[in-house]
Enzyme design. Sequence first.
Site, mmCIF file in Angstrom:
data_model
loop_
_atom_site.group_PDB
_atom_site.id
_atom_site.type_symbol
_atom_site.label_atom_id
_atom_site.label_comp_id
_atom_site.label_asym_id
_atom_site.label_seq_id
_atom_site.Cartn_x
_atom_site.Cartn_y
_atom_site.Cartn_z
ATOM 1 N N ASP A 60 0.844 -1.204 0.000
ATOM 2 C CA ASP A 60 0.000 0.000 0.000
ATOM 3 C C ASP A 60 0.878 1.253 0.000
ATOM 4 O O ASP A 60 0.391 2.363 0.194
ATOM 5 C CB ASP A 60 -0.940 0.008 1.216
ATOM 6 N N HIS B 161 3.260 6.423 0.511
ATOM 7 C CA HIS B 161 4.528 7.123 0.264
ATOM 8 C C HIS B 161 4.633 7.687 -1.141
ATOM 9 O O HIS B 161 5.455 8.566 -1.394
ATOM 10 C CB HIS B 161 5.725 6.179 0.481
ATOM 11 N N TRP C 234 -3.118 -1.590 12.166
ATOM 12 C CA TRP C 234 -1.757 -1.014 12.046
ATOM 13 C C TRP C 234 -1.670 -0.042 13.228
ATOM 14 O O TRP C 234 -2.248 1.044 13.186
ATOM 15 C CB TRP C 234 -1.628 -0.203 10.779
ATOM 16 N N TYR D 278 0.165 2.460 14.845
ATOM 17 C CA TYR D 278 1.329 3.310 14.586
ATOM 18 C C TYR D 278 1.244 4.589 15.425
ATOM 19 O O TYR D 278 0.481 5.489 15.092
ATOM 20 C CB TYR D 278 1.415 3.669 13.102
ATOM 21 N N ARG E 280 1.906 8.159 16.394
ATOM 22 C CA ARG E 280 2.355 9.271 15.543
ATOM 23 C C ARG E 280 1.652 10.562 15.913
ATOM 24 O O ARG E 280 0.524 10.527 16.405
ATOM 25 C CB ARG E 280 2.050 8.933 14.073
ATOM 26 N N LYS F 60 -0.401 -4.854 13.531
ATOM 27 C CA LYS F 60 0.838 -4.663 12.760
ATOM 28 C C LYS F 60 1.597 -3.560 13.466
ATOM 29 O O LYS F 60 1.100 -2.443 13.619
ATOM 30 C CB LYS F 60 0.489 -4.274 11.331
ATOM 31 N N GLY G 298 7.015 -5.306 3.172
ATOM 32 C CA GLY G 298 6.813 -4.736 1.847
ATOM 33 C C GLY G 298 8.127 -4.534 1.138
ATOM 34 O O GLY G 298 8.643 -5.412 0.449
HETATM 35 P P1 FBP Z 1 7.093 -1.872 4.684
HETATM 36 O O1 FBP Z 1 7.497 -3.271 5.052
HETATM 37 O O2 FBP Z 1 7.472 -1.536 3.266
HETATM 38 O O3 FBP Z 1 7.623 -0.856 5.691
HETATM 39 O O4 FBP Z 1 5.523 -1.798 4.743
HETATM 40 C C1 FBP Z 1 4.833 -1.796 5.962
HETATM 41 C C2 FBP Z 1 3.865 -0.621 6.053
HETATM 42 O O5 FBP Z 1 3.102 -0.708 7.240
HETATM 43 C C3 FBP Z 1 2.920 -0.480 4.887
HETATM 44 O O6 FBP Z 1 1.782 -1.271 5.023
HETATM 45 C C4 FBP Z 1 2.642 0.986 4.872
HETATM 46 O O7 FBP Z 1 2.425 1.503 3.612
HETATM 47 C C5 FBP Z 1 3.901 1.567 5.380
HETATM 48 O O8 FBP Z 1 4.591 0.577 6.108
HETATM 49 C C6 FBP Z 1 3.653 2.767 6.242
HETATM 50 O O9 FBP Z 1 4.881 3.367 6.526
HETATM 51 P P2 FBP Z 1 5.005 4.695 7.343
HETATM 52 O O10 FBP Z 1 5.766 4.304 8.555
HETATM 53 O O11 FBP Z 1 5.776 5.585 6.462
HETATM 54 O O12 FBP Z 1 3.631 5.209 7.642
#
Ligand code: FBP
Length: 269
Positions: free
Chosen positions: A21, A26, A143, A145, A147, A176, A229
């Site tokens: 994705d 990105h 996911w 994350y 931030r 994730k 990815g």
């Molecule tokens: P990668 O293994 O390429 O890092 O992908 C994992 C991922 O979670 C993708 O699903 C998503 O596009 C990207 O990383 C998000 O990265 P960022 O940390 O820049 O938001």
Amino acid sequence: MSKINVGRILRNDKSLLLAYDQGLEHGPRDLDLKSVDPKYIFDIALEGLYDGIIVQAGLAEKYYNSYFRDVPLIIKLNGKSSMPELSSPISRQLCSVDRAIKLGSVAVGYTIYTGSPHEPEMLHEFSKIVEQAHDYGIPVIGWMYPRGPHIKNDIDTDILAYSARIGLEIGADFLKMKYNNDPQAFKWVVKCAGRAKILVAGGDKMLETDFLRKTEEVMKTGVVGMAVGRNVWQHEFPFAMTKALRKIIYDGATSEQAEKLYEEEIHKK
Ligand code: FBP
């Protein structure tokens, strides 16, 4: 409520997923003449025997067809581009659970930027998705994350542990997460996730030796696998990398054993 079919994206309780994705998240800076073509990535997922491919709905609609049916499809329901450079990040739902299922999805994904001032909106949207997906017996991957302006270090153990816990509390089946490069400390993150299973994100492309080492290390913390990815599809030898990763994730091999396999693969005629 129906039983949640988490097994569809697991193999002996382990999992290796291919994430694609990044074109949305990105942009083309992550892509080259090979990886810009979604078919190239779907082929890696199929021939590499991945437990799932993660894409946005648009790619699923145009590229996922009966030829790829052996690759479990995972649609990412929200997403954002990096163009607006949001200081308070939010990722909105772009695809419904119904549409994802119609397109063949066996699991759905959604990013929550924990700690963002917009976190409450994402928690709300995510919870609705869990409700709908679980009614169909479809697992949800969060996911998680950290931030935004209040997050100084997005791989701080306490912040990761809190994010993992949020995922468990609101019903995610898989989380994730980014790895904090500290196996002992990461075990606490895994504990906080409880019965939600952690998949570690790949991150920026690195040397295969380093990536295989990271994989070995993280697999010892109790996670179920990796959702990778760029470290696969940006690699010159995506299948050799895939085989090496599989050896660590499913067979419990060391990174040295996996690297030996990688070397044998790339020297095969
Ligand atoms: P990668 O293994 O390429 O890092 O992908 C994992 C991922 O979670 C993708 O699903 C998503 O596009 C990207 O990383 C998000 O990265 P960022 O940390 O820049 O938001």
